[in-house]
Design a protein around this motif. Structure first.
Motif, PDB file in Angstrom:
ATOM      1  N   HIS A 110       0.822  -1.208   0.000  1.00  0.00           N
ATOM      2  CA  HIS A 110       0.000   0.000   0.000  1.00  0.00           C
ATOM      3  C   HIS A 110       0.862   1.267   0.000  1.00  0.00           C
ATOM      4  N   GLU A 111       2.081   1.180   0.545  1.00  0.00           N
ATOM      5  CA  GLU A 111       2.985   2.327   0.521  1.00  0.00           C
ATOM      6  C   GLU A 111       3.499   2.585  -0.887  1.00  0.00           C
ATOM      7  N   MET A 112       3.817   1.534  -1.614  1.00  0.00           N
ATOM      8  CA  MET A 112       4.244   1.692  -3.000  1.00  0.00           C
ATOM      9  C   MET A 112       3.123   2.301  -3.833  1.00  0.00           C
ATOM     10  N   GLN A 113       1.907   1.833  -3.591  1.00  0.00           N
ATOM     11  CA  GLN A 113       0.768   2.400  -4.322  1.00  0.00           C
ATOM     12  C   GLN A 113       0.585   3.867  -3.973  1.00  0.00           C
ATOM     13  N   MET A 114       0.822   4.211  -2.697  1.00  0.00           N
ATOM     14  CA  MET A 114       0.683   5.593  -2.263  1.00  0.00           C
ATOM     15  C   MET A 114       1.623   6.511  -3.045  1.00  0.00           C
ATOM     16  N   VAL A 115       2.907   6.153  -3.149  1.00  0.00           N
ATOM     17  CA  VAL A 115       3.847   7.043  -3.833  1.00  0.00           C
ATOM     18  C   VAL A 115       3.570   7.083  -5.337  1.00  0.00           C
ATOM     19  N   LYS A 116       3.052   5.997  -5.887  1.00  0.00           N
ATOM     20  CA  LYS A 116       2.642   6.025  -7.296  1.00  0.00           C
ATOM     21  C   LYS A 116       1.482   6.995  -7.490  1.00  0.00           C
ATOM     22  N   ASP A 117       0.530   6.953  -6.568  1.00  0.00           N
ATOM     23  CA  ASP A 117      -0.618   7.855  -6.655  1.00  0.00           C
ATOM     24  C   ASP A 117      -0.188   9.306  -6.447  1.00  0.00           C
ATOM     25  N   MET A 118       0.799   9.530  -5.581  1.00  0.00           N
ATOM     26  CA  MET A 118       1.305  10.887  -5.378  1.00  0.00           C
ATOM     27  C   MET A 118       1.942  11.411  -6.658  1.00  0.00           C
ATOM     28  N   ALA A 119       2.736  10.591  -7.318  1.00  0.00           N
ATOM     29  CA  ALA A 119       3.368  11.009  -8.572  1.00  0.00           C
ATOM     30  C   ALA A 119       2.314  11.301  -9.643  1.00  0.00           C
ATOM     31  N   ALA A 120       1.266  10.493  -9.679  1.00  0.00           N
ATOM     32  CA  ALA A 120       0.194  10.720 -10.644  1.00  0.00           C
ATOM     33  C   ALA A 120      -0.518  12.044 -10.368  1.00  0.00           C
ATOM     34  N   ALA A 121      -0.702  12.372  -9.082  1.00  0.00           N
ATOM     35  CA  ALA A 121      -1.350  13.637  -8.720  1.00  0.00           C
ATOM     36  C   ALA A 121      -0.493  14.830  -9.124  1.00  0.00           C
TER      37      ALA A 121
END
Length: 288
Positions: A110-121
């Motif tokens: 879930h942490e990896m997904q979080m930073v991916k979502d941050m980059a997408a934002a």
């Protein structure tokens, strides 16, 4: 072999586009923006010197910010998922230790997904995406120069540097925060000395012939919880001028400490202190 012979060679003056983070931070002969802030109250030169000689090991505290930097900027430690919900097993601990040993950052799914979502934002934010467009810039570039008034070596590590240099150079600096609102960031600017950083980076760009007097640092601040809001923040002129003055005091302090070999703490004599102004004003009306 003597300690002098074992000391790393200081990077050459000028701009470096391939200097590792470790090489950058290993140069104890130069002063960085974060180091300058550590020399000033409420810290002191003794703390600055101790932290130079005893760098903090990697820890979970800094993982989210460092991982987000890697995902957003495209440069930094390798990110690796450690599978499974529990990290307290022998197998998981060994895996985590191995990742950290080679300089990587261990993350849960879930942490990896979080930073991916941050980059997408970040990529969805019009201004932040433009400032960090990989077609027109590159991450993690280091610069070294000589400070004219003091003669010391100064250094800077730009999060991102545009490949289009002009007098109106914009220097984006990416940060993560729990709260990126204007109200919260005003306090963070004072608490973390971001006005000092802005003045330092702008002077660095001019000293390295990257931009002219109109050069400006902009903070790209992103929240660490959904929807990962982004706030692009400039720091006003007076705040940057105050930062410039504080930087000059720190530079002269560093120069003096380097020349004398003395890195003072809080002093050898008693420090006589008053109550905070608000407490004195409150209590003197009641008790005097």
């Amino acid at each position: 072999m003597t300690a002098l012979a074992e000391a790393p060679i200081a990077p050459a003056l000028g701009l470096h586009d391939n200097l590792s983070n470790e090489e950058y931070h290993s140069d104890k002969t130069s002063l960085s923006s974060s180091g300058a802030r550590k020399l000033l109250p409420p810290s002191c030169p003794a703390k600055f010197r101790y932290e130079q000689d005893h760098p903090q090991p990697a820890s979970k505290t800094f993982d989210y910010g460092n991982a987000a930097h890697k995902m957003v900027l495209g440069n930094g430690p390798d990110l690796e998922v450690v599978p499974g919900p529990r990290w307290d097993t022998g197998k998981a601990k060994a895996h985590i230790a191995e990742i950290r040993e080679r300089g990587g950052i261990p993350l849960k799914d879930h942490e990896m997904q979080m930073v991916k979502d941050m980059a997408a934002a970040i990529r969805r934010h019009p201004l932040a995406a433009t400032l960090l467009d990989p077609a027109y810039g590159a991450p993690e570039q280091s610069g070294f120069w000589i400070d004219g008034p003091s003669g010391i070596r100064r250094r800077v590590r730009f999060d991102w540097l545009s490949s289009i240099h002009s007098s109106r150079l914009i220097i984006p600096d990416y940060k993560t925060a729990a709260d990126a609102s204007n109200q919260a960031m005003e306090k963070e600017i004072e608490k973390r000395g971001y006005n000092c950083q802005a003045a330092w980076y702008e002077e660095a760009a001019q000293a390295l012939d990257l931009g002219g007097p109109e050069t400006e640092l902009l903070l790209i601040v992103q929240e660490k919880k959904p929807p990962y809001l982004v706030n692009v923040i400039g720091i006003d002129f007076m705040s940057r001028e105050i930062g410039r003055g504080k930087n000059r005091v720190a530079i002269e302090t560093f120069a003096d400490c380097m020349a004398t070999g003395n890195w003072p703490g809080y002093g050898d004599e008693p420090n006589y202190l008053s109550l905070p102004g608000y407490a004195e004003n409150r209590d003197k009306e009641i008790y005097l």
